[in-house]
Design a protein around this motif. Structure first.
Motif, PDB file in Angstrom:
ATOM      1  N   THR A 103       0.983  -1.278   0.130  1.00  0.00           N
ATOM      2  CA  THR A 103      -0.013   0.141  -0.043  1.00  0.00           C
ATOM      3  C   THR A 103       0.943   1.305  -0.140  1.00  0.00           C
ATOM      4  N   GLY A 104       0.358   2.346  -0.649  1.00  0.00           N
ATOM      5  CA  GLY A 104       1.245   3.782  -0.229  1.00  0.00           C
ATOM      6  C   GLY A 104       0.602   4.713  -1.112  1.00  0.00           C
ATOM      7  N   LEU A 105       0.982   5.620  -1.651  1.00  0.00           N
ATOM      8  CA  LEU A 105       0.467   6.812  -2.314  1.00  0.00           C
ATOM      9  C   LEU A 105      -0.789   6.510  -3.175  1.00  0.00           C
ATOM     10  N   THR A 106      -0.461   5.620  -3.930  1.00  0.00           N
ATOM     11  CA  THR A 106      -1.602   5.100  -5.067  1.00  0.00           C
ATOM     12  C   THR A 106      -3.070   4.427  -4.184  1.00  0.00           C
ATOM     13  N   THR A 107      -2.529   3.740  -3.353  1.00  0.00           N
ATOM     14  CA  THR A 107      -3.932   3.178  -2.589  1.00  0.00           C
ATOM     15  C   THR A 107      -4.674   4.398  -1.844  1.00  0.00           C
ATOM     16  N   VAL A 108      -3.900   5.255  -1.374  1.00  0.00           N
ATOM     17  CA  VAL A 108      -4.545   6.469  -0.783  1.00  0.00           C
ATOM     18  C   VAL A 108      -5.358   7.331  -1.556  1.00  0.00           C
ATOM     19  N   LEU A 114      -6.540   4.344   3.986  1.00  0.00           N
ATOM     20  CA  LEU A 114      -6.461   5.754   4.789  1.00  0.00           C
ATOM     21  C   LEU A 114      -4.959   6.074   4.999  1.00  0.00           C
ATOM     22  N   LEU A 115      -4.703   7.557   4.768  1.00  0.00           N
ATOM     23  CA  LEU A 115      -3.618   7.937   5.060  1.00  0.00           C
ATOM     24  C   LEU A 115      -2.897   7.519   6.179  1.00  0.00           C
ATOM     25  N   SER A 116      -3.634   7.472   7.215  1.00  0.00           N
ATOM     26  CA  SER A 116      -3.116   7.254   8.758  1.00  0.00           C
ATOM     27  C   SER A 116      -2.671   5.782   8.871  1.00  0.00           C
ATOM     28  N   GLU A 117      -3.404   5.087   8.202  1.00  0.00           N
ATOM     29  CA  GLU A 117      -3.213   3.639   8.068  1.00  0.00           C
ATOM     30  C   GLU A 117      -2.037   3.186   7.120  1.00  0.00           C
ATOM     31  N   THR A 118      -1.658   3.903   6.280  1.00  0.00           N
ATOM     32  CA  THR A 118      -0.786   3.635   5.211  1.00  0.00           C
ATOM     33  C   THR A 118       0.562   4.147   5.244  1.00  0.00           C
ATOM     34  N   ILE A 119       0.864   5.304   6.239  1.00  0.00           N
ATOM     35  CA  ILE A 119       2.176   5.953   6.525  1.00  0.00           C
ATOM     36  C   ILE A 119       2.843   4.803   7.270  1.00  0.00           C
ATOM     37  N   SER A 120       4.199   4.883   7.218  1.00  0.00           N
ATOM     38  CA  SER A 120       5.187   3.998   7.975  1.00  0.00           C
ATOM     39  C   SER A 120       6.192   4.758   8.680  1.00  0.00           C
ATOM     40  N   THR A 121       6.291   4.500   9.900  1.00  0.00           N
ATOM     41  CA  THR A 121       7.345   5.144  10.599  1.00  0.00           C
ATOM     42  C   THR A 121       8.767   4.380  10.157  1.00  0.00           C
ATOM     43  N   THR A 122       9.928   5.204  10.363  1.00  0.00           N
ATOM     44  CA  THR A 122      10.983   4.716   9.991  1.00  0.00           C
ATOM     45  C   THR A 122      12.140   4.835  11.487  1.00  0.00           C
ATOM     46  N   ARG A 123      13.144   4.261  11.489  1.00  0.00           N
ATOM     47  CA  ARG A 123      13.954   4.225  12.496  1.00  0.00           C
ATOM     48  C   ARG A 123      14.545   5.490  12.937  1.00  0.00           C
ATOM     49  N   ILE A 124      14.300   6.422  11.839  1.00  0.00           N
ATOM     50  CA  ILE A 124      14.622   7.696  12.136  1.00  0.00           C
ATOM     51  C   ILE A 124      13.875   8.860  12.802  1.00  0.00           C
ATOM     52  N   GLU A 125      14.161   9.378  13.921  1.00  0.00           N
ATOM     53  CA  GLU A 125      13.291   9.866  14.774  1.00  0.00           C
ATOM     54  C   GLU A 125      12.795  11.134  13.803  1.00  0.00           C
ATOM     55  N   ASN A 126      11.379  11.409  13.941  1.00  0.00           N
ATOM     56  CA  ASN A 126      10.607  12.413  13.371  1.00  0.00           C
ATOM     57  C   ASN A 126      10.489  12.055  11.970  1.00  0.00           C
ATOM     58  N   LEU A 127      10.731  11.103  11.448  1.00  0.00           N
ATOM     59  CA  LEU A 127      10.572  10.960   9.941  1.00  0.00           C
ATOM     60  C   LEU A 127       9.858   9.989   9.780  1.00  0.00           C
ATOM     61  N   ASP A 128       8.587   9.951   8.821  1.00  0.00           N
ATOM     62  CA  ASP A 128       7.791   8.908   8.641  1.00  0.00           C
ATOM     63  C   ASP A 128       7.810   9.004   7.028  1.00  0.00           C
ATOM     64  N   ILE A 129       7.169   7.724   6.231  1.00  0.00           N
ATOM     65  CA  ILE A 129       7.226   7.644   5.161  1.00  0.00           C
ATOM     66  C   ILE A 129       5.852   7.259   4.454  1.00  0.00           C
ATOM     67  N   LEU A 130       5.607   7.768   3.319  1.00  0.00           N
ATOM     68  CA  LEU A 130       4.631   7.171   2.425  1.00  0.00           C
ATOM     69  C   LEU A 130       4.939   6.801   1.145  1.00  0.00           C
ATOM     70  N   THR A 131       5.103   5.294   0.965  1.00  0.00           N
ATOM     71  CA  THR A 131       5.764   4.797  -0.267  1.00  0.00           C
ATOM     72  C   THR A 131       4.748   5.070  -1.254  1.00  0.00           C
ATOM     73  N   SER A 132       5.152   4.367  -2.669  1.00  0.00           N
ATOM     74  CA  SER A 132       4.382   4.918  -3.753  1.00  0.00           C
ATOM     75  C   SER A 132       3.272   3.945  -3.816  1.00  0.00           C
ATOM     76  N   GLY A 133       3.335   2.811  -3.308  1.00  0.00           N
ATOM     77  CA  GLY A 133       2.245   2.006  -3.623  1.00  0.00           C
ATOM     78  C   GLY A 133       2.386   1.361  -4.953  1.00  0.00           C
ATOM     79  N   PRO A 134       1.275   0.266  -5.099  1.00  0.00           N
ATOM     80  CA  PRO A 134       1.545  -0.203  -6.661  1.00  0.00           C
ATOM     81  C   PRO A 134       1.501   0.868  -7.521  1.00  0.00           C
ATOM     82  N   ILE A 135       2.228   0.400  -8.835  1.00  0.00           N
ATOM     83  CA  ILE A 135       2.369   1.477  -9.951  1.00  0.00           C
ATOM     84  C   ILE A 135       1.168   1.414 -10.821  1.00  0.00           C
ATOM     85  N   PRO A 136       0.405   2.626 -10.749  1.00  0.00           N
ATOM     86  CA  PRO A 136      -0.909   2.725 -11.768  1.00  0.00           C
ATOM     87  C   PRO A 136      -0.756   2.693 -13.065  1.00  0.00           C
TER      88      PRO A 136
END
Length: 235
Positions: A103-108, A114-136
């Motif tokens: 899941t990612g930007l395309t599924t949002v 949902l954005l809140s369910e699709t965002i992933s945390t990273t091991r870097i403090e203060n940095l979250d990521i939203l990947t692309s998701g499946p290529i549309p």
């Protein structure tokens, strides 16, 4: 108008997609990313800069490496950062941050998640990521949708800074679409590789899209003779 240049150093495929600002925060290269961060902040003193789009005129100029490391240095400053892989044709963020891309930007944007369910945390403090998701099959249409505007508004509630990695300007229209939605645009060019006419054309297209061009990162520029130079890999 003259392009402002923020210099960065030459790349090597062995360090491709490495988050050097995280792995080697005291290195000269990491310091250059912090310098770019400072230049961006000084260039926008009269504006509350909340979103930055990072692009290039063509492929393999270092935009994804620049975007991801910029996200890291903003997070290191204490800002809550969301890094979004909006290169829906050749995404790399899930590799860089070792994340799933089911899941990612395309599924949002297609309301499958949902954005809140699709965002992933990273091991870097203060940095979250939203990947692309499946290529549309229709990236430009998704990026121009009202859903993206709503998603960005929601992200602003939770994050201080949103950084987009987008496709090259001359390849497709995606970057022009996003440039109109972001507070600022950073363009990456590769020293000795990016054609001057291509860079100029990319600049013109961004201006026609009403982008606020914050500056240009000159990637792969060697230090002056007699000085050490450092390198990093770029997409």
């Amino acid at each position: 108008m003259a392009l402002k240049k923020f210099k960065n150093q030459k790349g090597s495929s062995t360090t491709s997609r490495h988050l050097i600002a995280d792995k080697l925060p005291k290195s000269p290269i990491s310091e250059q990313y912090r310098t770019i961060r400072t230049n961006i902040q000084f260039s926008s003193v009269d504006q509350n800069l909340r979103s930055i789009m990072v692009t290039s005129s063509g492929p393999s100029e270092g935009k994804s490496t620049t975007a991801s490391n910029m996200a890291v240095v903003f997070a290191q400053q204490g800002k809550k950062v969301l890094y979004i892989d909006a290169d829906l044709r050749k995404p790399t963020a899930h590799y860089t941050f070792h994340q799933s891309n089911v899941t990612g930007l395309t599924t949002v944007l297609t309301r499958q998640s949902l954005l809140s369910e699709t965002i992933s945390t990273t091991r870097i403090e203060n940095l979250d990521i939203l990947t692309s998701g499946p290529i549309p099959p229709n990236p430009a249409e998704l990026l121009s949708s009202k859903v993206l505007d709503d998603m960005l508004a929601a992200a602003y509630i939770q994050y201080d800074m949103v950084i987009f990695d987008t496709p090259p300007v001359l390849a497709v229209t995606d970057a022009q679409i996003l440039a109109n939605k972001c507070d600022g645009t950073l363009m990456v060019v590769a020293s000795g590789a990016t054609d001057k006419d291509s860079a100029q054309k990319a600049k013109e297209l961004l201006h026609s899209a009403k982008a606020k061009l914050l500056g240009v990162v000159l990637n792969g520029k060697k230090k002056s003779d007699g000085a050490l130079y450092y390198y990093y890999g770029g997409k």
